[in-house]
Design a protein around this motif. Sequence first.
Motif, PDB file in Angstrom:
ATOM      1  N   VAL A  35      -3.793  12.889  -0.093  1.00 35.20           N
ATOM      2  CA  VAL A  35      -4.174  12.139  -1.567  1.00 35.20           C
ATOM      3  C   VAL A  35      -5.336  11.027  -1.301  1.00 35.20           C
ATOM      4  O   VAL A  35      -5.670  10.541  -0.102  1.00 35.20           O
ATOM      5  CB  VAL A  35      -2.903  11.754  -2.024  1.00 35.20           C
ATOM      6  N   PRO A  36      -5.902  10.810  -2.303  1.00 33.13           N
ATOM      7  CA  PRO A  36      -6.794   9.617  -2.306  1.00 33.13           C
ATOM      8  C   PRO A  36      -6.082   8.280  -2.076  1.00 33.13           C
ATOM      9  O   PRO A  36      -5.104   8.207  -2.290  1.00 33.13           O
ATOM     10  CB  PRO A  36      -7.501   9.699  -3.783  1.00 33.13           C
ATOM     11  N   ALA A  37      -6.861   7.572  -1.305  1.00 31.03           N
ATOM     12  CA  ALA A  37      -6.512   6.416  -0.991  1.00 31.03           C
ATOM     13  C   ALA A  37      -5.888   5.413  -2.316  1.00 31.03           C
ATOM     14  O   ALA A  37      -6.716   5.372  -3.125  1.00 31.03           O
ATOM     15  CB  ALA A  37      -7.238   5.423   0.065  1.00 31.03           C
ATOM     16  N   PRO A  38      -4.789   4.613  -2.343  1.00 27.93           N
ATOM     17  CA  PRO A  38      -4.595   3.754  -3.325  1.00 27.93           C
ATOM     18  C   PRO A  38      -5.806   2.716  -3.439  1.00 27.93           C
ATOM     19  O   PRO A  38      -6.189   2.403  -2.354  1.00 27.93           O
ATOM     20  CB  PRO A  38      -3.390   3.067  -2.663  1.00 27.93           C
ATOM     21  N   ALA A  39      -6.012   2.264  -4.653  1.00 29.67           N
ATOM     22  CA  ALA A  39      -7.030   1.157  -5.041  1.00 29.67           C
ATOM     23  C   ALA A  39      -6.825  -0.011  -4.353  1.00 29.67           C
ATOM     24  O   ALA A  39      -7.625  -0.789  -3.801  1.00 29.67           O
ATOM     25  CB  ALA A  39      -7.079   0.929  -6.459  1.00 29.67           C
ATOM     26  N   ILE A  40      -5.399  -0.513  -4.071  1.00 30.88           N
ATOM     27  CA  ILE A  40      -5.106  -1.830  -3.418  1.00 30.88           C
ATOM     28  C   ILE A  40      -5.708  -1.453  -1.842  1.00 30.88           C
ATOM     29  O   ILE A  40      -6.109  -2.551  -1.259  1.00 30.88           O
ATOM     30  CB  ILE A  40      -3.745  -1.983  -3.350  1.00 30.88           C
ATOM     31  N   THR A  87       0.974  -1.126   0.149  1.00 28.91           N
ATOM     32  CA  THR A  87      -0.154  -0.011  -0.104  1.00 28.91           C
ATOM     33  C   THR A  87       0.645   1.098   0.066  1.00 28.91           C
ATOM     34  O   THR A  87       0.552   2.179  -0.855  1.00 28.91           O
ATOM     35  CB  THR A  87      -0.813  -0.116   1.182  1.00 28.91           C
ATOM     36  N   PHE A  88       1.741   1.482   0.813  1.00 29.84           N
ATOM     37  CA  PHE A  88       2.624   2.624   1.115  1.00 29.84           C
ATOM     38  C   PHE A  88       3.801   2.701  -0.158  1.00 29.84           C
ATOM     39  O   PHE A  88       4.239   3.927  -0.283  1.00 29.84           O
ATOM     40  CB  PHE A  88       3.253   2.594   2.339  1.00 29.84           C
ATOM     41  N   MET A  89       3.933   1.706  -0.873  1.00 36.83           N
ATOM     42  CA  MET A  89       4.760   1.754  -1.929  1.00 36.83           C
ATOM     43  C   MET A  89       4.026   2.529  -2.908  1.00 36.83           C
ATOM     44  O   MET A  89       4.506   3.378  -3.847  1.00 36.83           O
ATOM     45  CB  MET A  89       4.884   0.300  -2.624  1.00 36.83           C
ATOM     46  N   GLU A  90       2.649   2.595  -3.086  1.00 37.53           N
ATOM     47  CA  GLU A  90       1.792   3.346  -4.019  1.00 37.53           C
ATOM     48  C   GLU A  90       1.922   4.917  -3.532  1.00 37.53           C
ATOM     49  O   GLU A  90       1.589   5.740  -4.561  1.00 37.53           O
ATOM     50  CB  GLU A  90       0.326   2.811  -4.005  1.00 37.53           C
ATOM     51  N   ILE A  99      -8.122   0.287  -0.821  1.00 35.68           N
ATOM     52  CA  ILE A  99      -9.651   0.482  -0.512  1.00 35.68           C
ATOM     53  C   ILE A  99     -10.062  -1.071  -0.969  1.00 35.68           C
ATOM     54  O   ILE A  99     -11.089  -1.591   0.012  1.00 35.68           O
ATOM     55  CB  ILE A  99     -10.056   1.400  -2.148  1.00 35.68           C
ATOM     56  N   ASP A 100      -9.743  -1.952  -1.587  1.00 37.15           N
ATOM     57  CA  ASP A 100     -10.026  -3.439  -1.777  1.00 37.15           C
ATOM     58  C   ASP A 100      -9.592  -4.100  -0.776  1.00 37.15           C
ATOM     59  O   ASP A 100     -10.371  -4.921  -0.207  1.00 37.15           O
ATOM     60  CB  ASP A 100      -9.668  -3.868  -3.023  1.00 37.15           C
ATOM     61  N   TYR A 101      -8.298  -3.995  -0.282  1.00 35.05           N
ATOM     62  CA  TYR A 101      -7.886  -4.715   0.957  1.00 35.05           C
ATOM     63  C   TYR A 101      -8.737  -4.432   2.265  1.00 35.05           C
ATOM     64  O   TYR A 101      -9.107  -5.458   2.728  1.00 35.05           O
ATOM     65  CB  TYR A 101      -6.263  -4.688   1.066  1.00 35.05           C
ATOM     66  N   TRP A 102      -8.960  -3.197   2.466  1.00 36.56           N
ATOM     67  CA  TRP A 102      -9.631  -2.997   3.823  1.00 36.56           C
ATOM     68  C   TRP A 102     -11.043  -2.812   3.611  1.00 36.56           C
ATOM     69  O   TRP A 102     -11.652  -2.379   4.638  1.00 36.56           O
ATOM     70  CB  TRP A 102      -9.015  -1.803   4.715  1.00 36.56           C
ATOM     71  N   ARG A 103     -11.593  -3.100   2.440  1.00 36.21           N
ATOM     72  CA  ARG A 103     -12.903  -2.774   2.150  1.00 36.21           C
ATOM     73  C   ARG A 103     -13.342  -1.238   2.605  1.00 36.21           C
ATOM     74  O   ARG A 103     -14.306  -1.171   3.107  1.00 36.21           O
ATOM     75  CB  ARG A 103     -13.836  -3.735   2.915  1.00 36.21           C
ATOM     76  N   LEU A 104     -12.530  -0.384   2.226  1.00 36.55           N
ATOM     77  CA  LEU A 104     -12.952   1.045   2.439  1.00 36.55           C
ATOM     78  C   LEU A 104     -13.788   1.653   1.467  1.00 36.55           C
ATOM     79  O   LEU A 104     -13.818   1.306   0.248  1.00 36.55           O
ATOM     80  CB  LEU A 104     -11.690   1.784   2.475  1.00 36.55           C
ATOM     81  N   PRO A 105     -14.356   2.814   1.834  1.00 39.64           N
ATOM     82  CA  PRO A 105     -15.366   3.709   0.822  1.00 39.64           C
ATOM     83  C   PRO A 105     -14.543   3.770  -0.432  1.00 39.64           C
ATOM     84  O   PRO A 105     -13.247   4.085   0.125  1.00 39.64           O
ATOM     85  CB  PRO A 105     -15.707   4.601   1.661  1.00 39.64           C
ATOM     86  N   ALA A 106     -15.129   3.894  -1.629  1.00 39.93           N
ATOM     87  CA  ALA A 106     -14.359   4.457  -2.737  1.00 39.93           C
ATOM     88  C   ALA A 106     -13.660   5.739  -2.656  1.00 39.93           C
ATOM     89  O   ALA A 106     -12.720   6.155  -3.355  1.00 39.93           O
ATOM     90  CB  ALA A 106     -15.337   4.361  -3.801  1.00 39.93           C
ATOM     91  N   ASP A 107     -14.326   6.746  -1.791  1.00 37.39           N
ATOM     92  CA  ASP A 107     -13.864   7.861  -1.749  1.00 37.39           C
ATOM     93  C   ASP A 107     -12.833   8.364  -0.516  1.00 37.39           C
ATOM     94  O   ASP A 107     -12.489   9.451  -0.208  1.00 37.39           O
ATOM     95  CB  ASP A 107     -15.026   9.026  -1.373  1.00 37.39           C
ATOM     96  N   SER A 108     -12.291   7.175  -0.003  1.00 38.72           N
ATOM     97  CA  SER A 108     -11.374   7.048   1.166  1.00 38.72           C
ATOM     98  C   SER A 108      -9.971   7.819   0.752  1.00 38.72           C
ATOM     99  O   SER A 108      -9.644   8.024  -0.449  1.00 38.72           O
ATOM    100  CB  SER A 108     -11.089   5.698   1.675  1.00 38.72           C
ATOM    101  N   THR A 109      -9.208   8.303   1.843  1.00 41.84           N
ATOM    102  CA  THR A 109      -8.097   9.189   1.657  1.00 41.84           C
ATOM    103  C   THR A 109      -6.865   8.345   2.253  1.00 41.84           C
ATOM    104  O   THR A 109      -7.199   7.383   3.011  1.00 41.84           O
ATOM    105  CB  THR A 109      -8.397  10.590   2.104  1.00 41.84           C
ATOM    106  N   LEU A 110      -5.777   8.982   2.034  1.00 43.46           N
ATOM    107  CA  LEU A 110      -4.790   8.396   2.697  1.00 43.46           C
ATOM    108  C   LEU A 110      -4.787   8.291   4.307  1.00 43.46           C
ATOM    109  O   LEU A 110      -4.071   7.427   5.009  1.00 43.46           O
ATOM    110  CB  LEU A 110      -3.221   9.314   2.505  1.00 43.46           C
ATOM    111  N   ARG A 111      -5.599   9.461   4.753  1.00 46.92           N
ATOM    112  CA  ARG A 111      -5.799   9.258   6.282  1.00 46.92           C
ATOM    113  C   ARG A 111      -6.596   8.114   6.753  1.00 46.92           C
ATOM    114  O   ARG A 111      -6.292   7.543   7.627  1.00 46.92           O
ATOM    115  CB  ARG A 111      -6.381  10.492   6.808  1.00 46.92           C
ATOM    116  N   ASP A 112      -7.348   7.733   5.964  1.00 45.36           N
ATOM    117  CA  ASP A 112      -8.357   6.582   6.159  1.00 45.36           C
ATOM    118  C   ASP A 112      -7.330   5.286   6.265  1.00 45.36           C
ATOM    119  O   ASP A 112      -7.608   4.417   6.819  1.00 45.36           O
ATOM    120  CB  ASP A 112      -9.480   6.406   5.245  1.00 45.36           C
TER     121      ASP A 112
END
Length: 234
Positions: A198-203, A131-134, A205-218
């Motif tokens: 910044v917006p959360a990486p797609a990986i 995730t943090f590599m992204e 969002i899928d791994y933690w089942r986060l909302p599509a509009d999640s951010t780096l803070r999430d």
Amino acid sequence: GEDKQVVASYWGIKGEEVKKEDGTPWKWNCFRPWETYQADLTIDLKKHHVPTTFLDKLAYWTVKSLRFPTDVFFQRRYGCRAMMLETVAAVPGMVGGMLLHCKSLRRFEHSGGWIKTLLDEAENERMHLMTFMEVSQPRWYERALVFTVQGVFFNAYFLAYLASPKLAHRVVGYLEEEAIYSYTEFLKELDKGTIENVPAPAIAIDYWRLPADSTLRDVVMVVRADEAHHRDVN
């Protein structure tokens, strides 16, 4: 050509087609939909194991001594710090799982579930890194540092686990306490605007089942919760 086959796995064998719950193709080979989850953000972040025995104190001060050069090298570059942290944090679970696996084979006995637990911990930490590599692209000297630190830490932890599994797990527990502190500081910098949210990486969002509009803070929030869980386990 038409006779060519798409290679979808490490072993050169075409994997089965996996889809999300909504029917769209699953694009990650490093984990599957049934391995995803929602992090428990209610976990106690302030819990601390007060060192009492000699092994506790040895583990505690070993970890504290490792924090100083990390602070000097990375300072407030928390994205790069997180990347380095996860390359090390993914080692103990794999080493512990490997040694318990061999012990189970030698003694012809069950592991009580600990092999799977430790390997899952290692995989979870590896996903933190992916995730943090992204988010933070490491520089060449940071990649070189990973080689050095991981080589030293792997062998040191291996020997420590052979000598005293309790000491080894205590070290990880205190490492996770430091990780919680680092991610808390990361969140403070995000809230102050020093680091762009910044917006959360797609990986992620899928791994933690986060909302599509999640951010780096999430993302930092769920990673910190994972570290708190690993702290309690160790």
